[in-house]
Design a protein around this motif. Structure first.
Motif, mmCIF file in Angstrom:
data_model
loop_
_atom_site.group_PDB
_atom_site.id
_atom_site.type_symbol
_atom_site.label_atom_id
_atom_site.label_comp_id
_atom_site.label_asym_id
_atom_site.label_seq_id
_atom_site.Cartn_x
_atom_site.Cartn_y
_atom_site.Cartn_z
ATOM 1 N N PHE A 382 -30.246 -62.968 -22.794
ATOM 2 C CA PHE A 382 -29.016 -63.539 -22.393
ATOM 3 C C PHE A 382 -28.091 -62.962 -23.485
ATOM 4 O O PHE A 382 -26.852 -62.586 -23.203
ATOM 5 N N LEU A 383 -28.265 -63.459 -24.614
ATOM 6 C CA LEU A 383 -27.518 -62.938 -25.903
ATOM 7 C C LEU A 383 -27.209 -61.612 -25.961
ATOM 8 O O LEU A 383 -26.277 -60.922 -26.312
ATOM 9 N N TYR A 401 -29.335 -59.714 -18.267
ATOM 10 C CA TYR A 401 -29.201 -61.163 -17.323
ATOM 11 C C TYR A 401 -30.403 -61.085 -16.399
ATOM 12 O O TYR A 401 -30.942 -62.103 -16.109
ATOM 13 N N ASP A 402 -30.471 -60.005 -15.675
ATOM 14 C CA ASP A 402 -31.524 -60.185 -14.645
ATOM 15 C C ASP A 402 -32.835 -60.301 -15.260
ATOM 16 O O ASP A 402 -33.883 -61.118 -14.840
ATOM 17 N N GLN A 403 -33.290 -59.603 -16.369
ATOM 18 C CA GLN A 403 -34.371 -59.879 -17.132
ATOM 19 C C GLN A 403 -34.746 -61.382 -17.589
ATOM 20 O O GLN A 403 -35.780 -62.046 -17.733
ATOM 21 N N ALA A 404 -33.335 -62.002 -18.014
ATOM 22 C CA ALA A 404 -33.538 -63.130 -18.491
ATOM 23 C C ALA A 404 -33.939 -64.354 -17.563
ATOM 24 O O ALA A 404 -34.718 -65.035 -17.689
ATOM 25 N N GLU A 405 -33.320 -63.915 -16.316
ATOM 26 C CA GLU A 405 -33.439 -64.915 -15.086
ATOM 27 C C GLU A 405 -35.070 -64.619 -14.598
ATOM 28 O O GLU A 405 -35.699 -65.487 -14.274
ATOM 29 N N ARG A 417 -30.629 -71.356 -16.501
ATOM 30 C CA ARG A 417 -30.595 -70.652 -14.962
ATOM 31 C C ARG A 417 -29.209 -70.222 -14.713
ATOM 32 O O ARG A 417 -28.544 -69.306 -14.389
ATOM 33 N N ILE A 418 -28.473 -71.730 -14.816
ATOM 34 C CA ILE A 418 -27.077 -71.645 -14.515
ATOM 35 C C ILE A 418 -26.182 -70.888 -15.073
ATOM 36 O O ILE A 418 -25.505 -70.100 -14.682
ATOM 37 N N LYS A 419 -26.348 -70.888 -16.597
ATOM 38 C CA LYS A 419 -25.559 -70.318 -17.572
ATOM 39 C C LYS A 419 -25.808 -68.559 -17.227
ATOM 40 O O LYS A 419 -24.610 -67.915 -17.323
ATOM 41 N N ILE A 420 -26.949 -68.141 -17.050
ATOM 42 C CA ILE A 420 -27.197 -66.772 -16.682
ATOM 43 C C ILE A 420 -26.421 -66.277 -15.121
ATOM 44 O O ILE A 420 -25.629 -65.234 -15.135
ATOM 45 N N ARG A 421 -26.355 -67.134 -14.366
ATOM 46 C CA ARG A 421 -25.647 -66.801 -13.177
ATOM 47 C C ARG A 421 -24.167 -66.793 -13.314
ATOM 48 O O ARG A 421 -23.634 -66.018 -12.613
ATOM 49 N N PHE A 440 -23.010 -64.885 -6.954
ATOM 50 C CA PHE A 440 -23.744 -65.649 -8.265
ATOM 51 C C PHE A 440 -23.364 -66.920 -8.593
ATOM 52 O O PHE A 440 -23.943 -67.772 -9.098
ATOM 53 N N ALA A 441 -21.883 -67.263 -8.435
ATOM 54 C CA ALA A 441 -21.220 -68.319 -8.502
ATOM 55 C C ALA A 441 -21.987 -69.408 -7.630
ATOM 56 O O ALA A 441 -22.171 -70.843 -8.145
#
Length: 1022
Positions: A382-383, A401-405, A417-421, A440-441
């Motif tokens: 994410f960072l 972001y996709d990889q993090a999720e 998960r919310i922060k990524i989306r 995504f929101a």
């Protein structure tokens, strides 16, 4: 969140069930088994604990009493964790089953002076009374929780333990058993990031322990309740933490008293009192040092560095990080070293040193991958994505972001998960992908119930409303605003008021925009200040107070323009530039069609000139605390929740947007000339001002200014249809005619351009950059069109020497072959007289291109492959060839930061007029990058062109330019007219995509024709 609270255990539901069944069977068999003897079954030595297993049908239960932090009991080479930390007791269960009669637990002396060996207390299960047996079962279950490896199913485990605990609770007559039940439910809630549930369990456990006089358990439960409530209910959290600190002090436990105080320091920072938090952390650090707790001191030092940075005291923050680095030398905890690395990466991000930050973050991710920690690996991804977003590469940001999720799929880490989306939603908004931003929101909102966090839920609803507003879905945006739950923070109240105002709901209460603007500017919250300023200017203009609106706009420009010049982040620079442009649009939002006063129009043009000049700067002021503060704040404002290998030649890569990369290239030239604007006879200058819903043309005819509105929504629809048809290469004549008719109506050009206009200068704007105006202009056959990046007069020398370069970089690559390169280079060179020849080279390298561009007043013709990206700042560029003929990609950013002195650059290459950037005046396509770097004018193509069309245009253009050497716009008009007469190239796809982009309108007081007589570095061509 506080670093000490960042790491939590996860548990495997299946293993828990098997353990529970085994224990219950053992309990059921107790009555039928022979008597059990626990004596003489345990041997403790310096390297192991050996326990003789009991007879079949029996079990031993008890604890390993640790003598401090010096000893560790190992399983598979790793220490078994004790929870709560430093409780000193590791629950133990020894069943009869097993491959060996002997159970061996390796023992390790971890740190500190030699001390007495751990003590093992075991009892036979059948020797305990029934209540104690139930307690032993739960104690053993607690130990299993702590020992199990990390998994993705703690929520399932929590549900199962809840059912099991309920069954045992109904038969439990002993209060201690109930304590242990609640202890396990609490542990699993923490594991599942269920803060609200964990806080409730902790409060129940604390109340029961206090009623029985168990001060130690009560203090631990009070501390955990406070930790869990910090992000949910700050005031109850403060009360719990204060009480926990007092309890630990009364128990003589200075370590845990300091832990509670450290959490109170975090409370101060979260409550908006970072000054006191800094002092608070300093006292905690001193306590940890006095106790010899280097690891805890390191955690607190990292938190203090964060608090100092929030105050803008960056020199002190760096000093604190350096001190933490020295403290880390003695730590054996890899998680603390990782936290230090993460903190350093964060500071590099705030400094705008994205390449350095990415290097540290990739090192950090390798660490988390090695220790198989998917949650922190996801956080690191994410960072990394955030750094790519800030560096102007949103597509690569989305990849991470996709990889993090994916890493946290199926885990209970709802907040991450919310922060990524939400970050995905912001990124898609930046890419003008409204549908994806809304989706995504909405996905983030699906998880807010699990998060049990009011602020997170409010942020998700706010993001959805902003995404809907950006998509023009006003009614749905208003409905989302109404769904905002609970009492809003001052910041969210202001955001809601801004969106409400943009929706035109004048009946609702308004804050004082002037007061809010003053507060935001004082706090250097510039993105927010720009939104407030735009609203304030809008309302002043709506009331007809043009003088006050101009004064506010001028004030905002004076405050923000130096920041735009300094920022290293293209994304942040774009964000501020876009909002400044929006403020200029509002100045004319209520202007009636027709004349505009000269003073007002000149003030607006001067603002546009300053914006273009600032946006074209290289950015990056060294050793500036203000810049560091702004980079950080703007980054956090741009990305809600942001507080998360070398590629082959020719592939896209991130430019290190820092002082080193600028030092390599020398940076672009400063703008020559003057801010004045003087036009020749029968010329027009027009600045397109386009907002979200409204826009128009600010037009100057050489004597007076006027304003002509346009239909923005109609423009976007017709433009996209026409450009898609032309760039696909299959434009149908009737289809082109229909789109052109709609474009004429939307642009309204017929109201201020007639056949008397011989020259039209247009200020570059992203919305119009790919628009072939030759098709829609009235009288286009004799109107020469020139685009400029500065709304003022600049010198543009006449070329004096010709470089004809070409390269076919398709060898050994997927690039298509350029079969006509050699012919194009030789025939272009042949058009010009021999005494004007510079170099002719059909296999030009990167070095040869830069040599030609740096030649004073040269004409540089380049036939090559071009590439454009509307999303990657490094995605646009030119394909040259290396010494072996392999593709060698030269990015638009690299061109922009190179010394370019050529008078005219002709790019016979695809898509050189497209690129990233919100305003079309910053880092974007190849053409705008070269113009910003110093080229007098650049000829380029808006879309892909075929070899035959490119050759025909190049030859026609150079023949026309030979007749008009100081007038590339006229040469372009002549060349396109010639191509249109060729039957096979009559389709607009082949001729309407070419354009001329200059730095500014030719110098004041001189006509286009008279520039041919102006002295140059060599003899003028022609």
């Amino acid at each position: 969140m506080l670093l000490a609270s960042e790491t939590c255990l996860t548990h495997h539901a299946g293993m828990l069930i098997r353990l529970a069944v085994m224990l219950l069977i053992a309990l059921a068999c107790r009555a039928a088994a022979a008597a059990c003897d626990a004596g003489d079954q345990v041997v403790v030595s310096a390297d192991r604990i050996e326990i003789t297993r009991p007879a079949p049908g029996q079990a031993l239960v008890g604890w390993i009493e640790m003598t401090g932090a010096e000893w560790e009991v190992l399983a598979d080479g790793a220490p078994l964790p004790v929870w709560p930390e430093r409780s000193g007791r590791l629950p133990l269960h020894v069943p009869a089953s097993g491959e060996s009669r002997m159970l061996t637990l390796p023992l390790r002396h971890a740190a500190g002076p030699d001390s007495r060996l751990p003590r093992v207390e075991l009892e036979c299960l059948d020797a305990l009374d029934p209540a104690a047996q139930r307690q032993a079962l739960l104690v053993d279950l607690a130990g299993a929780h702590a020992r199990l490896s990390k998994s993705a199913a703690p929520l399932k485990a929590m549900r199962w333990v809840g059912r099991m605990a309920g069954a045992l609770w109904r038969s439990a007559g002993d209060g201690k058993a109930v304590d242990w039940i609640e202890h396990q439910a609490l542990l699993l809630a923490i594991t599942g990031s269920q803060r609200g549930i964990a806080a409730a369990w902790a409060e129940r456990l604390q109340s029961r322990a206090e009623s029985r006089g168990d001060e130690k358990l009560s203090a631990h439960a009070e501390l955990i309740a406070g930790q869990m409530l910090l992000m949910l209910a700050p005031e109850p959290a403060r009360r719990h933490l204060g009480a926990a600190e007092e309890r630990f002090r009364s128990l003589g436990d200075d370590y845990y008293a300091a832990v509670a105080r450290q959490e109170l320091c975090l409370h101060l920072r979260l409550s908006g009192d970072p000054e006191r938090a800094v002092d608070c952390y300093a006292r905690v650090i001193a306590t940890h040092r006095r106790l010899g707790e280097s690891d805890s001191a390191l955690r607190t030092q990292l938190n203090r560095a964060t608090a100092l940075s929030s105050l803008g005291r960056y020199d002190e923050a760096f000093a604190q990080l350096n001190e933490a680095e020295r403290t880390a030398v003695g730590t054996v905890d890899p998680s603390l070293r990782a936290a230090l690395l993460r903190q350093r990466a964060q500071f590099q991000t705030w400094r705008g040193q994205f390449g350095a930050a990415l290097k540290l973050l990739r090192q950090l991710r390798r660490h988390y991958d090695q220790v198989m920690d998917p949650v922190w690996s996801a956080h690191t991804d994410f960072l990394i994505g955030t750094n790519f977003l800030l560096a102007g590469e949103p597509i690569r940001a989305l990849e991470y972001y996709d990889q993090a999720e994916q890493r946290i799929a199926g885990t209970p880490h709802v907040h991450l998960r919310i922060k990524i989306r939400l970050a995905k939603s912001v990124t898609h908004t930046a890419l003008d992908r409204s549908a994806d931003a809304i989706e995504f929101a909405r996905e983030a909102l699906e998880d807010v119930d699990q998060a049990n966090d009011l602020l997170t839920e409010q942020s998700a609803w706010m993001r959805l409303s902003e995404a809907l507003l950006a998509a023009g879905r006003d009614m749905q945006a208003a409905e989302a605003l109404e769904r905002l739950p609970g009492d809003l923070t001052p910041r969210l109240k202001l955001q809601k008021a801004l969106i409400t105002a943009e929706l035109g709901r004048a009946d609702e209460a308004r804050p004082s925009w002037q007061e809010e603007l003053d507060v935001a500017l004082a706090a250097d919250q510039l993105l927010l200040a720009m939104r407030i300023g735009e609203r304030l200017v809008h309302e002043l203009a709506e009331m007809g107070d043009d003088e006050a609106a101009l004064a506010q706009a001028t004030r905002l420009f004076a405050r923000v323009i130096p920041v735009v010049r300094s920022l290293r982040s293209p994304a942040l620079r774009d964000a501020l530039s876009g909002q400044l442009h929006g403020i200029v649009v509002e100045l004319l939002a209520f202007q009636p069609e027709g004349p505009v006063s000269a003073g007002r129009a000149e003030t607006i043009r001067a603002l546009l000139w300053k914006l273009a000049d600032a946006h074209s700067a290289t950015g990056g002021v060294e050793d500036s605390e203000l810049l560091l503060k702004l980079e950080k704040q703007l980054g956090l404002e741009l990305l809600p929740g942001g507080n998360g290998p070398e590629v082959a030649s020719g592939s896209l890569h991130l430019a290190l947007i820092d002082a080193e990369s600028q030092a390599e290239t020398g940076g672009p030239q400063r703008l020559p000339g003057t801010e004045r604007l003087v036009l020749g006879k029968n010329q027009r200058f027009a600045a397109p001002l386009i907002g979200r819903r409204a826009g128009g043309w600010l037009v100057f005819d050489g004597a007076a200014w006027s304003w002509w509105p346009m239909d923005v929504q109609g423009l976007r629809g017709a433009r996209n249809g026409l450009v898609d048809a032309l760039s696909d290469g299959h434009a149908d004549g009737d289809q082109v005619a229909e789109y052109s008719r709609h474009l004429r109506e939307a642009l309204g050009l017929h109201r201020w351009v007639d056949e008397s206009v011989e020259r039209l200068w247009l200020l570059m704007h992203r919305e119009l950059a790919v628009l072939p105006l030759d098709i829609v202009l009235p009288g286009a056959a004799h109107t020469a069109v020139g685009w400029v990046i500065f709304p003022g007069n600049t010198d543009r020398p006449t070329p004096s020497r010709v470089w004809a370069l070409g390269v076919d970089a398709s060898g050994g690559s997927p690039l298509p072959e350029l079969s006509a390169v050699s012919r194009e280079v030789s025939e272009v060179h042949a058009i010009w007289p021999a005494d004007a020849h510079g170099r002719s080279e059909a296999r030009a390298s990167r070095g040869r291109l830069f040599e030609a561009l740096a030649d004073q007043d040269a004409l540089v013709h380049l036939a090559a492959h071009g590439r454009a990206s509307r999303t990657h700042y490094e995605g646009s560029g030119l394909w040259m060839a290396d010494a072996e003929g392999r593709p060698d990609f030269v990015s638009a950013y690299r061109l922009r930061t190179s010394p370019v002195k050529a008078a005219l650059v002709v790019l016979s290459a695809c898509e050189t007029g497209q690129g990233a950037g919100r305003q079309g005046i910053g880092i974007g396509g190849v053409a705008s990058s070269l113009a910003e770097a110093g080229a007098g004018s650049v000829v380029g193509a808006r879309w892909a062109v075929g070899d035959r069309a490119a050759l025909a245009f190049s030859l026609a253009f150079h023949r026309a330019l030979k007749q008009h050497p100081a007038d590339p716009e006229r040469a372009l008009a002549v060349a396109t007219a010639e191509i249109r007469r060729i039957p096979t190239l009559r389709n607009p796809t082949h001729w309407s995509g070419w354009f001329v982009l200059s730095r500014g309108v030719p110098g004041p007081g001189e006509s286009v024709e008279s520039r041919a007589e102006k002295p140059t570095n060599g003899r003028p061509l022609g």
